[in-house]
Design an enzyme around this catalytic site. Structure first.
Site, PDB file in Angstrom:
ATOM      1  N   ARG A  12      -7.380  33.939  65.829  1.00  0.00           N
ATOM      2  CA  ARG A  12      -7.616  32.553  66.282  1.00  0.00           C
ATOM      3  C   ARG A  12      -6.710  31.585  65.522  1.00  0.00           C
ATOM      4  O   ARG A  12      -5.932  31.996  64.662  1.00  0.00           O
ATOM      5  CB  ARG A  12      -9.085  32.172  66.084  1.00  0.00           C
ATOM      6  CG  ARG A  12      -9.605  32.398  64.672  1.00  0.00           C
ATOM      7  CD  ARG A  12     -11.138  32.418  64.706  1.00  0.00           C
ATOM      8  NE  ARG A  12     -11.727  32.820  63.456  1.00  0.00           N
ATOM      9  CZ  ARG A  12     -12.073  31.993  62.474  1.00  0.00           C
ATOM     10  NH1 ARG A  12     -11.853  30.710  62.592  1.00  0.00           N
ATOM     11  NH2 ARG A  12     -12.629  32.446  61.382  1.00  0.00           N
ATOM     12  N   TYR A 150      -7.910  27.164  46.381  1.00  0.00           N
ATOM     13  CA  TYR A 150      -7.016  27.147  47.553  1.00  0.00           C
ATOM     14  C   TYR A 150      -5.662  26.508  47.223  1.00  0.00           C
ATOM     15  O   TYR A 150      -4.617  27.014  47.623  1.00  0.00           O
ATOM     16  CB  TYR A 150      -7.727  26.380  48.667  1.00  0.00           C
ATOM     17  CG  TYR A 150      -7.043  26.355  50.012  1.00  0.00           C
ATOM     18  CD1 TYR A 150      -7.133  27.429  50.893  1.00  0.00           C
ATOM     19  CD2 TYR A 150      -6.339  25.227  50.432  1.00  0.00           C
ATOM     20  CE1 TYR A 150      -6.527  27.383  52.143  1.00  0.00           C
ATOM     21  CE2 TYR A 150      -5.735  25.169  51.678  1.00  0.00           C
ATOM     22  CZ  TYR A 150      -5.834  26.248  52.532  1.00  0.00           C
ATOM     23  OH  TYR A 150      -5.238  26.188  53.778  1.00  0.00           O
ATOM     24  N   LYS A 154      -2.084  28.280  47.476  1.00  0.00           N
ATOM     25  CA  LYS A 154      -1.042  27.771  48.370  1.00  0.00           C
ATOM     26  C   LYS A 154       0.225  27.356  47.601  1.00  0.00           C
ATOM     27  O   LYS A 154       1.332  27.434  48.135  1.00  0.00           O
ATOM     28  CB  LYS A 154      -1.583  26.618  49.210  1.00  0.00           C
ATOM     29  CG  LYS A 154      -2.632  27.055  50.241  1.00  0.00           C
ATOM     30  CD  LYS A 154      -2.152  28.227  51.074  1.00  0.00           C
ATOM     31  CE  LYS A 154      -2.918  28.388  52.373  1.00  0.00           C
ATOM     32  NZ  LYS A 154      -2.501  29.594  53.126  1.00  0.00           N
TER      33      LYS A 154
HETATM   34  P1  NDP Z   1      -8.757  30.032  60.797  1.00  0.00           P
HETATM   35  O1  NDP Z   1      -9.906  30.077  59.870  1.00  0.00           O
HETATM   36  O2  NDP Z   1      -8.931  29.420  62.147  1.00  0.00           O
HETATM   37  O3  NDP Z   1      -8.145  31.493  61.001  1.00  0.00           O
HETATM   38  C1  NDP Z   1      -7.873  32.334  59.921  1.00  0.00           C
HETATM   39  C2  NDP Z   1      -7.931  33.777  60.377  1.00  0.00           C
HETATM   40  O4  NDP Z   1      -7.659  34.625  59.241  1.00  0.00           O
HETATM   41  C3  NDP Z   1      -9.328  34.172  60.897  1.00  0.00           C
HETATM   42  O5  NDP Z   1      -9.234  34.848  62.131  1.00  0.00           O
HETATM   43  C4  NDP Z   1      -9.855  35.064  59.782  1.00  0.00           C
HETATM   44  O6  NDP Z   1     -10.745  36.078  60.206  1.00  0.00           O
HETATM   45  C5  NDP Z   1      -8.582  35.704  59.275  1.00  0.00           C
HETATM   46  N1  NDP Z   1      -8.783  36.309  57.962  1.00  0.00           N
HETATM   47  C6  NDP Z   1      -9.494  35.814  56.918  1.00  0.00           C
HETATM   48  N2  NDP Z   1      -9.497  36.669  55.894  1.00  0.00           N
HETATM   49  C7  NDP Z   1      -8.774  37.746  56.273  1.00  0.00           C
HETATM   50  C8  NDP Z   1      -8.424  38.973  55.649  1.00  0.00           C
HETATM   51  N3  NDP Z   1      -8.829  39.268  54.411  1.00  0.00           N
HETATM   52  N4  NDP Z   1      -7.673  39.867  56.346  1.00  0.00           N
HETATM   53  C9  NDP Z   1      -7.276  39.582  57.604  1.00  0.00           C
HETATM   54  N5  NDP Z   1      -7.571  38.441  58.253  1.00  0.00           N
HETATM   55  C10 NDP Z   1      -8.324  37.534  57.597  1.00  0.00           C
HETATM   56  O7  NDP Z   1      -7.596  29.273  59.978  1.00  0.00           O
HETATM   57  P2  NDP Z   1      -6.323  28.411  60.456  1.00  0.00           P
HETATM   58  O8  NDP Z   1      -5.750  28.968  61.698  1.00  0.00           O
HETATM   59  O9  NDP Z   1      -6.681  26.987  60.369  1.00  0.00           O
HETATM   60  O10 NDP Z   1      -5.336  28.700  59.226  1.00  0.00           O
HETATM   61  C11 NDP Z   1      -4.328  29.695  59.234  1.00  0.00           C
HETATM   62  C12 NDP Z   1      -3.512  29.602  57.959  1.00  0.00           C
HETATM   63  O11 NDP Z   1      -2.956  28.283  57.838  1.00  0.00           O
HETATM   64  C13 NDP Z   1      -4.323  29.832  56.689  1.00  0.00           C
HETATM   65  O12 NDP Z   1      -3.536  30.515  55.746  1.00  0.00           O
HETATM   66  C14 NDP Z   1      -4.615  28.421  56.230  1.00  0.00           C
HETATM   67  O13 NDP Z   1      -4.878  28.391  54.860  1.00  0.00           O
HETATM   68  C15 NDP Z   1      -3.341  27.709  56.607  1.00  0.00           C
HETATM   69  N6  NDP Z   1      -3.478  26.272  56.755  1.00  0.00           N
HETATM   70  C16 NDP Z   1      -4.311  25.692  57.681  1.00  0.00           C
HETATM   71  C17 NDP Z   1      -4.423  24.316  57.779  1.00  0.00           C
HETATM   72  C18 NDP Z   1      -5.316  23.650  58.777  1.00  0.00           C
HETATM   73  O14 NDP Z   1      -5.380  22.397  58.766  1.00  0.00           O
HETATM   74  N7  NDP Z   1      -6.002  24.353  59.662  1.00  0.00           N
HETATM   75  C19 NDP Z   1      -3.661  23.423  56.900  1.00  0.00           C
HETATM   76  C20 NDP Z   1      -2.819  24.121  55.966  1.00  0.00           C
HETATM   77  C21 NDP Z   1      -2.739  25.478  55.902  1.00  0.00           C
HETATM   78  P3  NDP Z   1     -12.346  35.832  60.218  1.00  0.00           P
HETATM   79  O15 NDP Z   1     -12.583  34.877  61.316  1.00  0.00           O
HETATM   80  O16 NDP Z   1     -12.919  37.188  60.475  1.00  0.00           O
HETATM   81  O17 NDP Z   1     -12.689  35.282  58.858  1.00  0.00           O
END
Ligand code: NDP
Length: 249
Positions: A12, A150, A154
């Site tokens: 997602r 976090y 990062k």
């Molecule tokens: P989401 O929470 O929507 O999606 C993150 C996905 O990573 C989830 O599907 C989750 O699975 C999966 N995940 C978590 N832990 C693991 C693991 N150990 N192994 C494999 N998959 C895993 O996050 P975003 O799309 O918002 O964020 C994506 C990236 O961008 C992240 O690194 C986030 O820190 C970074 N980011 C996001 C920002 C934002 O505003 N949204 C801003 C800055 C950075 P599950 O659902 O099962 O936990």
């Protein structure tokens, strides 16, 4: 050129949008997430658009699971040469309330996860003499209240990226980092919940501080990732690109 890409956390949010975009650019994509079944929507969206994708379940913080996942991708799609380290979690709390588990979990998924995935994929990139690694950082790397774990992870992603660029450059491999600002996703919905405000109010507040006057979308990040993964970006390496609707430093 059609390549084989792995996008972690691609069930997602930003990961799903990036997987879709890379598939549109002609790459076969391994949609990797903790729960293989949760990857089905992303895989279906790619295949319905005429692309090639498989779902892979793996915890990026688990070395054996990472090795097995990369071996499976190699067998089913081919040797991966594009890696997007996107999987992420938040365990926000003020420092005095932050537990060791909160710290270890966040550092584990972001930093250890990116390290394990990059180590497993780089051997295919070096063999191919070509590769692209994109690591998801965040504007939180600059410091953010309630995110000691976090923001440390990062900021760490940025140093990690620069070292990969230095070590792997001679093999045709670039490594770059994207630091998103406020992006609408389940992660930011969870932040609004923690702060006890509605998501609409949270978005309104965040947007009031963004120069382009709108919230970011997962596709905004996918577009930047697509550039770093392109053939044309071969001389761009070790960079941190803030994709935040305005300047960050
Ligand atoms: P989401 O929470 O929507 O999606 C993150 C996905 O990573 C989830 O599907 C989750 O699975 C999966 N995940 C978590 N832990 C693991 C693991 N150990 N192994 C494999 N998959 C895993 O996050 P975003 O799309 O918002 O964020 C994506 C990236 O961008 C992240 O690194 C986030 O820190 C970074 N980011 C996001 C920002 C934002 O505003 N949204 C801003 C800055 C950075 P599950 O659902 O099962 O936990």
């Amino acid at each position: 050129m059609n390549r084989i890409a792995i996008v972690t956390g691609a069930a997602r949010g930003i990961g799903a949008a990036t997987a879709l975009r890379l598939a549109k650019d002609g790459h076969a994509v391994a949609v990797l997430d903790l729960d293989e079944a949760a990857c089905a929507d992303t895989v279906t969206a790619i295949t319905e658009a005429g692309g090639r994708a498989i779902a892979v379940g793996a915890n990026v913080a688990d070395g054996a699971a990472v090795e097995a996942a990369v071996a499976r991708v190699t067998e089913e799609l081919g040797a991966p040469t594009i890696l997007i380290n996107n999987a992420g979690i938040i365990r926000d709390n003020m420092l005095f309330k932050m537990t060791e588990d909160d710290w270890d979990a966040v550092l584990g998924v972001h930093l250890r996860g990116a390290f394990l995935m990059s180590r497993a994929v780089q051997k295919h990139q070096v063999e191919a003499g070509w590769g692209r690694i994109v690591n998801l950082s965040s504007t939180s790397a600059l410091g953010n209240r309630g995110q000691a774990n976090y923001s440390a992870a990062k900021a760490g992603m940025q140093g990690f990226t620069k070292t990969l660029a230095i070590e792997l450059g001679r093999y045709g491999v670039t490594a770059n980092s994207i630091a998103p600002g406020f992006i609408v996703s389940d992660m930011t919905r969870a932040t609004a919940e923690r702060l006890g405000v509605t998501f609409e109010d949270f978005v309104g507040h965040m947007v009031s501080e963004i120069p382009v006057a709108r919230a970011g979308k997962p596709e905004d990040i996918a577009n930047a990732a697509a550039f770093f993964c392109s053939e044309e970006a071969g001389f761009v390496s070790g960079q941190v690109l803030y994709v935040a609707g305005g300047p960050k430093a």
